[in-house]
Write an enzyme that holds these catalytic residues in place. Structure first.
Site, PDB file in Angstrom:
ATOM      1  N   TYR A 164       0.328   2.192  10.440  1.00 26.48           N
ATOM      2  CA  TYR A 164      -0.108   1.235   9.410  1.00 26.48           C
ATOM      3  C   TYR A 164       0.404  -0.165   9.739  1.00 26.48           C
ATOM      4  O   TYR A 164      -0.364  -1.133   9.760  1.00 26.48           O
ATOM      5  CB  TYR A 164       0.404   1.691   8.048  1.00 26.48           C
ATOM      6  N   LYS A 172      -1.854  -3.540  10.730  1.00 23.70           N
ATOM      7  CA  LYS A 172      -1.867  -4.793   9.962  1.00 23.70           C
ATOM      8  C   LYS A 172      -1.456  -5.982  10.843  1.00 23.70           C
ATOM      9  O   LYS A 172      -1.944  -7.093  10.656  1.00 23.70           O
ATOM     10  CB  LYS A 172      -0.961  -4.664   8.732  1.00 23.70           C
ATOM     11  N   THR A 180      -1.841   0.358  -7.009  1.00 28.95           N
ATOM     12  CA  THR A 180      -3.239   0.772  -6.768  1.00 28.95           C
ATOM     13  C   THR A 180      -3.230   2.268  -6.433  1.00 28.95           C
ATOM     14  O   THR A 180      -2.221   2.938  -6.622  1.00 28.95           O
ATOM     15  CB  THR A 180      -3.845   0.014  -5.560  1.00 28.95           C
TER      16      THR A 180
HETATM   17  P1  NDP Z   1      -6.877   1.592  -2.946  1.00 23.39           P
HETATM   18  O1  NDP Z   1      -6.609   2.944  -2.370  1.00 23.39           O
HETATM   19  O2  NDP Z   1      -6.756   1.435  -4.418  1.00 23.39           O
HETATM   20  O3  NDP Z   1      -8.274   1.066  -2.438  1.00 23.39           O
HETATM   21  C1  NDP Z   1      -8.719   1.306  -1.129  1.00 23.39           C
HETATM   22  C2  NDP Z   1     -10.211   1.085  -1.081  1.00 23.39           C
HETATM   23  O4  NDP Z   1     -10.691   1.340   0.238  1.00 23.39           O
HETATM   24  C3  NDP Z   1     -10.967   1.994  -2.019  1.00 23.39           C
HETATM   25  O5  NDP Z   1     -11.996   1.248  -2.649  1.00 23.39           O
HETATM   26  C4  NDP Z   1     -11.568   3.045  -1.087  1.00 23.39           C
HETATM   27  O6  NDP Z   1     -12.762   3.522  -1.666  1.00 23.39           O
HETATM   28  C5  NDP Z   1     -11.821   2.199   0.149  1.00 23.39           C
HETATM   29  N1  NDP Z   1     -11.931   2.984   1.371  1.00 23.39           N
HETATM   30  C6  NDP Z   1     -10.983   3.775   1.933  1.00 23.39           C
HETATM   31  N2  NDP Z   1     -11.459   4.362   3.057  1.00 23.39           N
HETATM   32  C7  NDP Z   1     -12.731   3.921   3.204  1.00 23.39           C
HETATM   33  C8  NDP Z   1     -13.748   4.161   4.159  1.00 23.39           C
HETATM   34  N3  NDP Z   1     -13.551   4.964   5.215  1.00 23.39           N
HETATM   35  N4  NDP Z   1     -14.952   3.551   3.996  1.00 23.39           N
HETATM   36  C9  NDP Z   1     -15.159   2.726   2.940  1.00 23.39           C
HETATM   37  N5  NDP Z   1     -14.234   2.453   2.003  1.00 23.39           N
HETATM   38  C10 NDP Z   1     -13.041   3.051   2.139  1.00 23.39           C
HETATM   39  O7  NDP Z   1      -5.837   0.635  -2.208  1.00 23.39           O
HETATM   40  P2  NDP Z   1      -5.549  -0.939  -2.279  1.00 23.39           P
HETATM   41  O8  NDP Z   1      -6.457  -1.644  -3.170  1.00 23.39           O
HETATM   42  O9  NDP Z   1      -4.090  -1.061  -2.441  1.00 23.39           O
HETATM   43  O10 NDP Z   1      -5.872  -1.308  -0.765  1.00 23.39           O
HETATM   44  C11 NDP Z   1      -6.677  -2.399  -0.404  1.00 23.39           C
HETATM   45  C12 NDP Z   1      -6.072  -3.075   0.799  1.00 23.39           C
HETATM   46  O11 NDP Z   1      -4.814  -3.623   0.418  1.00 23.39           O
HETATM   47  C13 NDP Z   1      -5.775  -2.120   1.976  1.00 23.39           C
HETATM   48  O12 NDP Z   1      -6.198  -2.718   3.168  1.00 23.39           O
HETATM   49  C14 NDP Z   1      -4.259  -1.988   1.942  1.00 23.39           C
HETATM   50  O13 NDP Z   1      -3.724  -1.748   3.214  1.00 23.39           O
HETATM   51  C15 NDP Z   1      -3.860  -3.352   1.408  1.00 23.39           C
HETATM   52  N6  NDP Z   1      -2.511  -3.401   0.849  1.00 23.39           N
HETATM   53  C16 NDP Z   1      -2.179  -2.680  -0.261  1.00 23.39           C
HETATM   54  C17 NDP Z   1      -0.881  -2.694  -0.746  1.00 23.39           C
HETATM   55  C18 NDP Z   1      -0.457  -1.879  -1.911  1.00 23.39           C
HETATM   56  O14 NDP Z   1       0.762  -1.773  -2.159  1.00 23.39           O
HETATM   57  N7  NDP Z   1      -1.374  -1.322  -2.693  1.00 23.39           N
HETATM   58  C19 NDP Z   1       0.159  -3.511  -0.105  1.00 23.39           C
HETATM   59  C20 NDP Z   1      -0.321  -4.249   1.048  1.00 23.39           C
HETATM   60  C21 NDP Z   1      -1.591  -4.182   1.497  1.00 23.39           C
HETATM   61  P3  NDP Z   1     -13.398   4.998  -1.529  1.00 23.39           P
HETATM   62  O15 NDP Z   1     -12.252   5.974  -1.579  1.00 23.39           O
HETATM   63  O16 NDP Z   1     -14.315   5.052  -2.712  1.00 23.39           O
HETATM   64  O17 NDP Z   1     -14.112   4.973  -0.223  1.00 23.39           O
END
Ligand code: NDP
Length: 260
Positions: A158, A162, A193
């Site tokens: 991960y 990033k 999230t």
């Molecule tokens: P969530 O798990 O809440 O959201 C992730 C999203 O990605 C969902 O909408 C999911 O939708 C989608 N997703 C996952 N795999 C796929 C795929 N193969 N194709 C299409 N869509 C996909 O997490 P976050 O909102 O936290 O994450 C969003 C970004 O923020 C990520 O890049 C994460 O690394 C980053 N981030 C998050 C942090 C945190 O603490 N939450 C901290 C730092 C960065 P579905 O399952 O419906 O496909």
């Protein structure tokens, strides 16, 4: 002075990862400011909910369910968005996953899966979107992480993904700057999230992780998706017209800390 509520009136945006968390909050915020938003993720029921919220707040939504690791789907996403809304101003890459593992126990297939979604899909969506963004002087925001800027044990693939994403943001920003397209990222700290539960933490371990995160984030709490979305919208907007290639930590100060 641009009205904060109409900065994106009539602008067209693609938001990936829009069914949950940061992507969902960003899509909703864009919609509430009058944008036409193509939202995507794999779960169609969730996307319909998000689309209904966008339409109710004055925006327009196009829900396209699919897996962004599928190259054909990525092409369809960009093509259908441009066909429906007549162009493209913004791309927000928020779809991502986390997985836990070290250099000793991360498998090669796990490493590849991580890079396929967190890096390769984003590169390809940028590549496909840039010709359209060039026509309108658009901008891109990638959702990276404080993990791209700092090193933590136990999340090897991960963190590496990033860091690669941050380099992709900076290099493409340089390449596109003189052509009028800006590329930036938000680098969140721990944000509440579905990410960590989807990455394998059970409810108890997630609760303990959130509690511990109060001590690792100088502001003393974790972030909200809306706080990250607010910075993403700033970066997309004309208020950030002289910013490109920046990776902004939205992390309660976590990037400043060292173990002590
Ligand atoms: P969530 O798990 O809440 O959201 C992730 C999203 O990605 C969902 O909408 C999911 O939708 C989608 N997703 C996952 N795999 C796929 C795929 N193969 N194709 C299409 N869509 C996909 O997490 P976050 O909102 O936290 O994450 C969003 C970004 O923020 C990520 O890049 C994460 O690394 C980053 N981030 C998050 C942090 C945190 O603490 N939450 C901290 C730092 C960065 P579905 O399952 O419906 O496909």
């Amino acid at each position: 002075m641009t009205d904060e509520k109409t900065r994106f009136q009539g602008k067209v945006a693609i938001v990936t990862g829009a069914s949950s968390g940061i992507g969902r909050a960003t899509a909703a915020a864009l919609g509430a400011e009058g944008a036409f938003v193509a939202i995507t993720a794999r779960r169609p029921d969730r996307l319909e909910e998000v689309a209904a919220g966008i339409e109710a707040s004055g925006g327009r939504a196009l829900a396209l369910a699919g897996d962004v690791t599928d190259p054909d789907f990525r092409s369809r996403l960009v093509e259908e968005t441009v066909a429906r809304f007549g162009g493209l101003d913004h791309l927000v890459n928020s779809a991502g996953v986390i997985a836990f593992g070290t250099v000793e126990n991360t498998t090669l297939s796990g490493w590849r899966r991580m890079f396929e979604l967190n890096v390769e899909a984003i590169f390809d969506l940028m590549r496909l979107s840039v010709p359209h963004l060039l026509e309108r002087g658009g901008s891109i925001v990638n959702v990276s992480s404080v993990n791209g800027m700092r090193s933590f044990p136990g999340v090897l693939a991960y963190n590496s993904s990033k860091s690669a994403l941050d380099q992709l943001t900076r290099c493409s920003a340089l390449e596109l700057a003189a052509k009028g397209v800006r590329v930036n990222s938000v680098n969140p700290g721990v944000t509440r999230t579905e990410l960590h539960r989807a990455g394998g933490l059970d409810a108890d371990r997630y609760a303990a992780f959130l509690e511990h995160s109060r001590t690792t984030h100088p502001i003393g709490r974790v972030g909200t998706p809306e706080e990250v979305a607010g910075v993403a919208l700033f970066l997309l907007s004309d208020a950030a017209a002289f910013l490109t290639g920046v990776t902004i930590p939205v992390d309660g100060g976590r990037h400043l800390t060292c173990a002590r």
